[in-house]
Design a protein around this motif. Structure first.
Motif, PDB file in Angstrom:
ATOM      1  N   PHE A   1      28.104  49.529  56.990  1.00 15.49           N
ATOM      2  CA  PHE A   1      27.353  48.206  57.054  1.00 15.49           C
ATOM      3  C   PHE A   1      27.779  47.347  55.773  1.00 15.49           C
ATOM      4  N   THR A   2      27.663  46.339  56.122  1.00 14.69           N
ATOM      5  CA  THR A   2      28.039  45.061  55.220  1.00 14.69           C
ATOM      6  C   THR A   2      27.242  45.537  53.798  1.00 14.69           C
ATOM      7  N   SER A   3      27.643  45.559  52.663  1.00 17.63           N
ATOM      8  CA  SER A   3      26.971  45.538  51.281  1.00 17.63           C
ATOM      9  C   SER A   3      27.864  44.623  50.410  1.00 17.63           C
ATOM     10  N   ASN A   4      26.588  44.045  49.530  1.00 17.57           N
ATOM     11  CA  ASN A   4      27.115  43.187  48.460  1.00 17.57           C
ATOM     12  C   ASN A   4      27.751  43.896  47.203  1.00 17.57           C
ATOM     13  N   PHE A   5      28.698  43.080  46.682  1.00 17.47           N
ATOM     14  CA  PHE A   5      29.394  43.405  45.262  1.00 17.47           C
ATOM     15  C   PHE A   5      29.956  42.386  44.649  1.00 17.47           C
ATOM     16  N   ILE A   6      30.239  42.516  43.351  1.00 21.93           N
ATOM     17  CA  ILE A   6      31.095  41.555  42.652  1.00 21.93           C
ATOM     18  C   ILE A   6      32.417  42.370  42.020  1.00 21.93           C
ATOM     19  N   ILE A   7      33.386  41.625  42.094  1.00 19.44           N
ATOM     20  CA  ILE A   7      34.747  42.054  41.554  1.00 19.44           C
ATOM     21  C   ILE A   7      35.304  41.183  40.762  1.00 19.44           C
ATOM     22  N   LYS A   8      35.879  41.809  39.775  1.00 19.62           N
ATOM     23  CA  LYS A   8      36.621  41.225  38.489  1.00 19.62           C
ATOM     24  C   LYS A   8      37.759  41.907  38.525  1.00 19.62           C
ATOM     25  N   GLY A   9      38.718  41.153  38.130  1.00 22.48           N
ATOM     26  CA  GLY A   9      40.402  41.651  37.852  1.00 22.48           C
ATOM     27  C   GLY A   9      41.100  40.593  38.212  1.00 22.48           C
ATOM     28  N   ASP A  10      42.297  41.044  38.961  1.00 28.40           N
ATOM     29  CA  ASP A  10      43.163  40.123  39.725  1.00 28.40           C
ATOM     30  C   ASP A  10      42.651  38.976  40.568  1.00 28.40           C
ATOM     31  N   TYR A  11      41.362  39.657  41.241  1.00 25.66           N
ATOM     32  CA  TYR A  11      40.779  38.730  42.129  1.00 25.66           C
ATOM     33  C   TYR A  11      39.311  38.683  41.399  1.00 25.66           C
TER      34      TYR A  11
END
Length: 218
Positions: free
Chosen positions: A195-205
């Motif tokens: 399933f499509t799930s939401n998230f936030i990523i930090k770092g190189d992107y």
């Protein structure tokens, strides 16, 4: 590709706190009513409260290149391992890596992966402190090519494995985005619907993935 922090969403802050802190022994480095964060080697694993229903995610942690067997024994005392057929350790020969899977309190599929190409071994007893970093964040989508183009436009990223049709890994041994076409492929190894799930990523992107769309964090 370095992943400094992943933020997932949960309706069960306390259950996730209990699981990561008490069951797995992760170091809790931030706690509020809305968010908890744990040290994961050089990365931070965070969970943010969301009152809405939350789909399960899939993500991975890099562990020492030589410790998949030690990690398995350690995990078996704490969680139920998700088998890969008759095996408890998945062998990814093309990636020169071995992995172990289990669920967390939200039924996210969590992976410990020992990447031989990183050549980062350890001879200390395995524990949560052995984790090197967050290794993978999976993105379930109906359009891999569009997601790849958006990420690549933020910052150029190589295709590590696969193609833009069914399954595509972007990045390198240090960190990967795992793009899955959820109309034709399920999560490994349990073969559950992705399933499509939401998230936030930090770092190189640095971006949020919400309702199937990427928004760069400026």
């Amino acid at each position: 590709m370095k992943i400094e922090e992943i933020i997932l969403f949960t309706k069960s802050i306390q259950k996730q706190k209990q699981f990561y802190q008490k069951v797995l022994g992760f170091e809790l480095i931030l706690e509020s009513k809305e968010k908890i964060s744990f040290k994961a080697g050089e990365s931070i694993m965070s969970f943010q409260y969301d009152k809405k229903a939350v789909n399960a995610s899939h993500f991975a942690f890099n562990i020492p290149s030589n410790q998949e067997k030690e990690a398995l024994l350690w995990l078996q005392k704490r969680v139920q391992i998700i088998p890969d057929g008759d095996n408890l350790i998945s062998d990814f020969k093309d990636w020169n890596a071995k992995a172990i899977y289990f669920y967390d309190a939200d039924k996210n599929i969590v992976e410990f992966i020992a990447r031989k190409n990183l050549n980062m071994g350890s001879y200390k007893s395995f524990s949560a402190k052995s984790i090197l970093s967050i290794s993978e964040m999976a993105i379930a989508t109906t359009d891999i090519e569009t997601i790849y183009n958006v990420i690549n436009n933020i910052k150029s990223i190589p295709i590590f494995s696969g193609n833009l049709t069914r399954f595509c890994a972007l990045g390198n041994d240090e960190g990967l985005f795992i793009l899955v076409n959820n109309t034709v492929k399920k999560w490994h190894p349990i073969q559950e619907e992705a399933f499509t799930s939401n998230f936030i990523i930090k770092g190189d992107y640095n971006f949020s993935f919400e309702n199937g769309e990427i928004k760069e964090l400026l």
